[in-house]
Motif scaffolding. Structure first.
Motif, PDB file in Angstrom:
ATOM      1  N   UNK A 126       0.803   3.206   8.067  1.00  0.00           N
ATOM      2  CA  UNK A 126       1.738   3.329   6.943  1.00  0.00           C
ATOM      3  C   UNK A 126       2.591   2.077   6.807  1.00  0.00           C
ATOM      4  N   UNK A 127       3.097   1.589   7.928  1.00  0.00           N
ATOM      5  CA  UNK A 127       3.912   0.364   7.914  1.00  0.00           C
ATOM      6  C   UNK A 127       3.077  -0.813   7.436  1.00  0.00           C
ATOM      7  N   UNK A 128       1.841  -0.883   7.924  1.00  0.00           N
ATOM      8  CA  UNK A 128       0.974  -1.994   7.561  1.00  0.00           C
ATOM      9  C   UNK A 128       0.649  -1.951   6.061  1.00  0.00           C
ATOM     10  N   UNK A 129       0.423  -0.747   5.542  1.00  0.00           N
ATOM     11  CA  UNK A 129       0.067  -0.625   4.123  1.00  0.00           C
ATOM     12  C   UNK A 129       1.246  -1.052   3.238  1.00  0.00           C
ATOM     13  N   UNK A 130       2.448  -0.834   3.726  1.00  0.00           N
ATOM     14  CA  UNK A 130       3.643  -1.204   2.943  1.00  0.00           C
ATOM     15  C   UNK A 130       4.046  -2.661   3.164  1.00  0.00           C
ATOM     16  N   UNK A 131       3.343  -3.360   4.034  1.00  0.00           N
ATOM     17  CA  UNK A 131       3.720  -4.753   4.304  1.00  0.00           C
ATOM     18  C   UNK A 131       3.282  -5.660   3.149  1.00  0.00           C
ATOM     19  N   UNK A 132       3.999  -6.766   2.962  1.00  0.00           N
ATOM     20  CA  UNK A 132       3.663  -7.701   1.873  1.00  0.00           C
ATOM     21  C   UNK A 132       2.252  -8.290   2.039  1.00  0.00           C
ATOM     22  N   UNK A 133       1.820  -8.523   3.266  1.00  0.00           N
ATOM     23  CA  UNK A 133       0.497  -9.097   3.504  1.00  0.00           C
ATOM     24  C   UNK A 133      -0.591  -8.151   3.004  1.00  0.00           C
ATOM     25  N   UNK A 134      -0.449  -6.867   3.337  1.00  0.00           N
ATOM     26  CA  UNK A 134      -1.459  -5.889   2.928  1.00  0.00           C
ATOM     27  C   UNK A 134      -1.441  -5.730   1.411  1.00  0.00           C
ATOM     28  N   UNK A 135      -0.255  -5.709   0.830  1.00  0.00           N
ATOM     29  CA  UNK A 135      -0.152  -5.561  -0.624  1.00  0.00           C
ATOM     30  C   UNK A 135      -0.838  -6.735  -1.307  1.00  0.00           C
ATOM     31  N   UNK A 136      -0.652  -7.925  -0.790  1.00  0.00           N
ATOM     32  CA  UNK A 136      -1.282  -9.116  -1.349  1.00  0.00           C
ATOM     33  C   UNK A 136      -2.799  -9.002  -1.216  1.00  0.00           C
ATOM     34  N   UNK A 137      -3.272  -8.547  -0.051  1.00  0.00           N
ATOM     35  CA  UNK A 137      -4.710  -8.377   0.186  1.00  0.00           C
ATOM     36  C   UNK A 137      -5.276  -7.318  -0.758  1.00  0.00           C
ATOM     37  N   UNK A 138      -4.532  -6.215  -0.934  1.00  0.00           N
ATOM     38  CA  UNK A 138      -4.972  -5.133  -1.806  1.00  0.00           C
ATOM     39  C   UNK A 138      -5.096  -5.629  -3.253  1.00  0.00           C
ATOM     40  N   UNK A 139      -4.142  -6.435  -3.671  1.00  0.00           N
ATOM     41  CA  UNK A 139      -4.177  -6.976  -5.043  1.00  0.00           C
ATOM     42  C   UNK A 139      -5.391  -7.887  -5.219  1.00  0.00           C
ATOM     43  N   UNK A 140      -5.712  -8.703  -4.227  1.00  0.00           N
ATOM     44  CA  UNK A 140      -6.870  -9.596  -4.309  1.00  0.00           C
ATOM     45  C   UNK A 140      -8.175  -8.795  -4.402  1.00  0.00           C
ATOM     46  N   UNK A 141      -8.257  -7.738  -3.610  1.00  0.00           N
ATOM     47  CA  UNK A 141      -9.461  -6.900  -3.641  1.00  0.00           C
ATOM     48  C   UNK A 141      -9.591  -6.268  -5.016  1.00  0.00           C
ATOM     49  N   UNK A 142      -8.509  -5.743  -5.569  1.00  0.00           N
ATOM     50  CA  UNK A 142      -8.552  -5.133  -6.903  1.00  0.00           C
ATOM     51  C   UNK A 142      -8.973  -6.152  -7.950  1.00  0.00           C
ATOM     52  N   UNK A 143      -8.447  -7.352  -7.862  1.00  0.00           N
ATOM     53  CA  UNK A 143      -8.796  -8.415  -8.815  1.00  0.00           C
ATOM     54  C   UNK A 143     -10.274  -8.759  -8.712  1.00  0.00           C
ATOM     55  N   UNK A 144     -10.789  -8.864  -7.497  1.00  0.00           N
ATOM     56  CA  UNK A 144     -12.199  -9.190  -7.275  1.00  0.00           C
ATOM     57  C   UNK A 144     -13.093  -8.079  -7.812  1.00  0.00           C
ATOM     58  N   UNK A 145     -12.750  -6.858  -7.549  1.00  0.00           N
ATOM     59  CA  UNK A 145     -13.546  -5.719  -8.024  1.00  0.00           C
ATOM     60  C   UNK A 145     -13.544  -5.696  -9.550  1.00  0.00           C
ATOM     61  N   UNK A 146     -12.391  -5.924 -10.154  1.00  0.00           N
ATOM     62  CA  UNK A 146     -12.293  -5.920 -11.612  1.00  0.00           C
ATOM     63  C   UNK A 146     -13.139  -7.028 -12.213  1.00  0.00           C
ATOM     64  N   UNK A 147     -13.074  -8.204 -11.649  1.00  0.00           N
ATOM     65  CA  UNK A 147     -13.857  -9.319 -12.183  1.00  0.00           C
ATOM     66  C   UNK A 147     -15.349  -9.074 -12.005  1.00  0.00           C
TER      67      UNK A 147
END
Length: 153
Positions: A126-147
């Motif tokens: 839970x802590x890791x998922x709320x961390x800025x690093x994970x959020x940044x990684x999650x956003x990159x994955x979403x962007x890649x999947x969308x593209x």
């Protein structure tokens, strides 16, 4: 007379060395003809008694089997009863009770420890998922999947 009777009622069977000693001894030269005849008669009588005892024992064993069959007792039932009794006897021993208590206590502690570890891991995720690093990684994955979806259309 009692000493003689006790000698006839030996409880221990002859050992191999005893039998060898008796077999190798030659008592016949020390006995009179009358004594030999008496011993031969006693030998026949003993052999007859042994045969009779064997027959009686065999008849009693057959009767035992018949009674057990009538009562529905068979080898498997007897084994089950013996096992159940042995298991019960073992469970009532102090050693078994102490071992059972110790293992039960250890199991409770292990369960609590695993629960604590599970809770700690969940919290860390839970802590890791709320961390800025994970959020940044999650956003990159979403962007890649969308593209990739856009490119595949």
């Amino acid at each position: 007379m009692e000493a003689q009777a006790q000698g006839l009622l030996e409880t221990e069977p002859l050992q191999g060395t005893d039998e060898d000693a008796v077999a190798s001894a030659d008592f016949s030269s020390m006995l009179s003809e009358e004594e030999k005849e008496e011993l031969k008669a006693e030998l026949v009588q003993l052999e007859d008694e042994i045969t009779t005892l064997r027959q009686v024992l065999s008849a009693k064993e057959r009767h035992l089997v018949e009674i057990k069959q009538k009562l529905g007792m068979n080898l498997m039932n007897e084994l089950k009863q013996n096992f159940s009794k042995s298991w019960h006897d073992m469970q009532t021993t102090t050693a078994y009770k102490k071992t059972h208590e110790t293992l039960s206590h250890a199991g409770q502690k292990a369960t609590a420890a695993f629960s604590n570890v599970g809770t700690a891991i969940s919290k860390k995720f839970g802590d890791m998922r709320n961390s800025p690093t994970f959020k940044s990684f999650e956003e990159r994955v979403e962007t890649t999947v969308t593209s990739l979806k856009v490119q595949m259309k």
